[in-house]
Design a protein around this motif. Structure first.
Motif, mmCIF file in Angstrom:
data_model
loop_
_atom_site.group_PDB
_atom_site.id
_atom_site.type_symbol
_atom_site.label_atom_id
_atom_site.label_comp_id
_atom_site.label_asym_id
_atom_site.label_seq_id
_atom_site.Cartn_x
_atom_site.Cartn_y
_atom_site.Cartn_z
ATOM 1 N N ALA A 8 1.413 -1.053 -0.326
ATOM 2 C CA ALA A 8 0.095 0.100 0.205
ATOM 3 C C ALA A 8 0.878 1.142 -0.285
ATOM 4 O O ALA A 8 0.404 2.213 -0.652
ATOM 5 C CB ALA A 8 -0.897 -0.077 1.254
ATOM 6 N N VAL A 9 2.202 1.093 0.634
ATOM 7 C CA VAL A 9 2.718 2.539 0.838
ATOM 8 C C VAL A 9 3.478 2.512 -0.798
ATOM 9 O O VAL A 9 3.550 3.725 -1.226
ATOM 10 C CB VAL A 9 3.755 1.941 1.574
ATOM 11 C CG1 VAL A 9 4.836 3.287 2.173
ATOM 12 C CG2 VAL A 9 3.251 2.065 3.175
ATOM 13 N N PHE A 10 4.287 1.413 -1.301
ATOM 14 C CA PHE A 10 4.585 1.683 -2.490
ATOM 15 C C PHE A 10 4.029 1.951 -3.305
ATOM 16 O O PHE A 10 3.843 2.757 -4.427
ATOM 17 C CB PHE A 10 5.141 0.283 -2.904
ATOM 18 C CG PHE A 10 6.080 0.217 -4.305
ATOM 19 C CD1 PHE A 10 7.101 0.609 -3.917
ATOM 20 C CD2 PHE A 10 4.883 0.349 -5.364
ATOM 21 C CE1 PHE A 10 7.866 0.541 -5.150
ATOM 22 C CE2 PHE A 10 6.059 0.607 -6.195
ATOM 23 C CZ PHE A 10 7.549 0.907 -6.464
ATOM 24 N N VAL A 11 2.680 1.984 -3.721
ATOM 25 C CA VAL A 11 1.579 1.815 -4.278
ATOM 26 C C VAL A 11 1.440 3.683 -4.425
ATOM 27 O O VAL A 11 0.983 4.513 -5.236
ATOM 28 C CB VAL A 11 0.355 1.199 -4.205
ATOM 29 C CG1 VAL A 11 -0.851 1.677 -5.059
ATOM 30 C CG2 VAL A 11 0.225 -0.460 -4.868
ATOM 31 N N VAL A 12 1.123 4.072 -3.139
ATOM 32 C CA VAL A 12 0.765 5.230 -2.771
ATOM 33 C C VAL A 12 1.707 6.016 -3.033
ATOM 34 O O VAL A 12 1.162 7.288 -4.490
ATOM 35 C CB VAL A 12 0.165 5.688 -1.218
ATOM 36 C CG1 VAL A 12 -0.488 6.958 -1.231
ATOM 37 C CG2 VAL A 12 -1.172 4.767 -1.017
#
Length: 430
Positions: A8-12
């Motif tokens: 999630a952090v990478f995608v955001v």
């Protein structure tokens, strides 16, 4: 839960970088701060681990070369090369682009592509300033060429160094197996430049005529410093090429070269530190930590494992799958950490293939996919990020999508050419 957070952090962060809602350095460091803050990775993982941490070799290679370039800029040699290139091309932007692209590609094969773009970008900015044309198309063309040309040798692109170390491949192995397809790719890339950057070659005839009247020799401001820089760069480049003999990492060579040059030139810190792209270095650090979180949680390993399991034991299927998956994932997450993660899996897959030629083809497939896939997006390769940082500081920013529109097209073409090359050379003609 850690897997979900890491993804999630990478995608955001990736979305923020792609949409440019906030500076890419802030997005990368913010994402790194989150995965560190919630405990997905710790300081040991982020700063000391070779598998999941910041790749300090890349960071310090960049830092050392940025300092060297900062000192070299004071000599006026970039102005000299800029005027020389513009005069040889008779002031034609199209011919100038072709000339600079060829210089960049060849240099990237024998240096590393990051060093090459650090040296060629200032030249490009000066040429475009003289002709009063937009430098962005030229910078994009050069960084795409650097990733293509860098694929030709062991030292040309950082992923190749990782592959060579893991597979036991030498400088000459890369030259024999990678250089032929790189030459073909470079010819095709040069031919499509007018189409790829159509509308970018208009120039005021008076500006072009003015450039032809310039004397490039008058641009040299400090001959003594130029000689000092030339000697240090010669030693540094020789050390890069002879890495297999002395085993001193390029990052150490670059830092030593920078230190020696600063010492003998008696440069003030304010003079050479101003040339360091601090935002670029911090962006890389944040990106490495976020990708490291996905490595630690097994996300990248699972993806690569699925790709290798899908081959069904067929060597040609494995080669093609590795090629296309490597191109896709390298463009999304940066080809250095991707290759570092994928290499052990390719090594394991190679041991299960009886034909040594087919087994070796797996490594060339990984190298071609990762090197050419690095052109796909603005963060796919180290050279891309460096050029975007230079362009931003020059007041001519290159947007994520402006780069990606061109880069994705070039990646598609280069990978499409690499596939039949691998099939013909290692399965039909072997």
């Amino acid at each position: 839960m850690s897997v979900v957070i890491a993804v999630a952090v990478f995608v955001v962060a990736y979305v923020l970088i792609a949409t440019e809602k906030i500076p890419k350095m802030v997005a990368a460091l913010g994402g790194a701060g989150v995965v560190l803050g919630v405990g997905v990775v710790g300081s040991e993982d982020a700063f000391y681990s070779h598998e999941t941490g910041v790749d300090w070799d890349v960071i310090f290679l960049l830092l050392g070369m940025m300092i060297i370039v900062g000192v070299l800029r004071r000599t006026g040699v970039f102005e000299y090369v800029a005027i020389w290139a513009a005069k040889r091309a008779k002031g034609s932007p199209r011919r100038i682009m072709v000339l600079l692209v060829l210089i960049t590609a060849v240099a990237s094969a024998f240096l590393d592509n990051v060093t090459t773009v650090l040296l060629i970008a200032p030249v490009t900015l000066l040429v475009c300033d003289r002709l009063n044309i937009n430098p962005v198309p030229f910078l994009i063309a050069e960084v795409l060429a650097s990733n293509i040309g860098g694929a030709a040798t062991l030292i040309g692109d950082p992923p190749n160094i990782i592959i060579g170390s893991r597979a036991g491949l030498t400088f000459n192995d890369f030259l024999v197996h990678m250089a032929p397809i790189v030459v073909i790719e470079l010819i095709v890339f040069t031919l499509i430049l007018p189409w790829l950057f159509r509308g970018s070659f208009a120039v005021d005839p008076e500006r072009a005529a003015g450039v032809m009247e310039l004397n490039e020799r008058e641009a040299i401001q400090d001959t003594r410093l130029l000689v000092q820089c030339g000697v240090v760069l010669g030693v540094v480049f020789t050390a890069f090429v002879t890495h297999s003999v002395h085993h001193v990492e390029p990052s150490v060579v670059a830092l030593l070269g920078a230190g020696i040059l600063v010492l003998i030139s008696r440069s003030r810190p304010s003079a050479f530190l101003a040339a360091v792209e601090w935002e670029t270095l911090l962006f890389f650090a944040g990106l490495f930590i976020m990708v490291g979180a996905m490595v630690k949680t097994g996300v990248i390993g699972d993806l690569a494992g699925l790709a290798t399991d899908a081959t069904g034991g067929d060597a040609l299927t494995a080669v093609m799958l590795i090629l296309f998956v490597s191109a896709l994932l390298s463009g999304i997450i940066d080809n250095i950490p991707y290759v570092a993660t994928m290499s052990p899996l390719v090594a394991e897959l190679a041991t299960a293939i009886d034909n040594p030629t087919h087994a070796e083809a797996l490594w060339w497939s990984l190298a071609l996919g990762a090197d050419f896939g690095g052109n796909m997006t603005a963060i796919g390769a180290s050279a891309n990020v460096v050029v975007l940082g230079i362009a931003l500081r020059n007041g001519t920013p290159i947007s994520f999508w402006e780069f990606t529109r061109k880069g994705a097209m070039v990646t598609l073409i280069t990978v499409a050419l690499a596939a039949p090359y691998l099939w013909l050379r290692y399965f039909v003609l072997a």
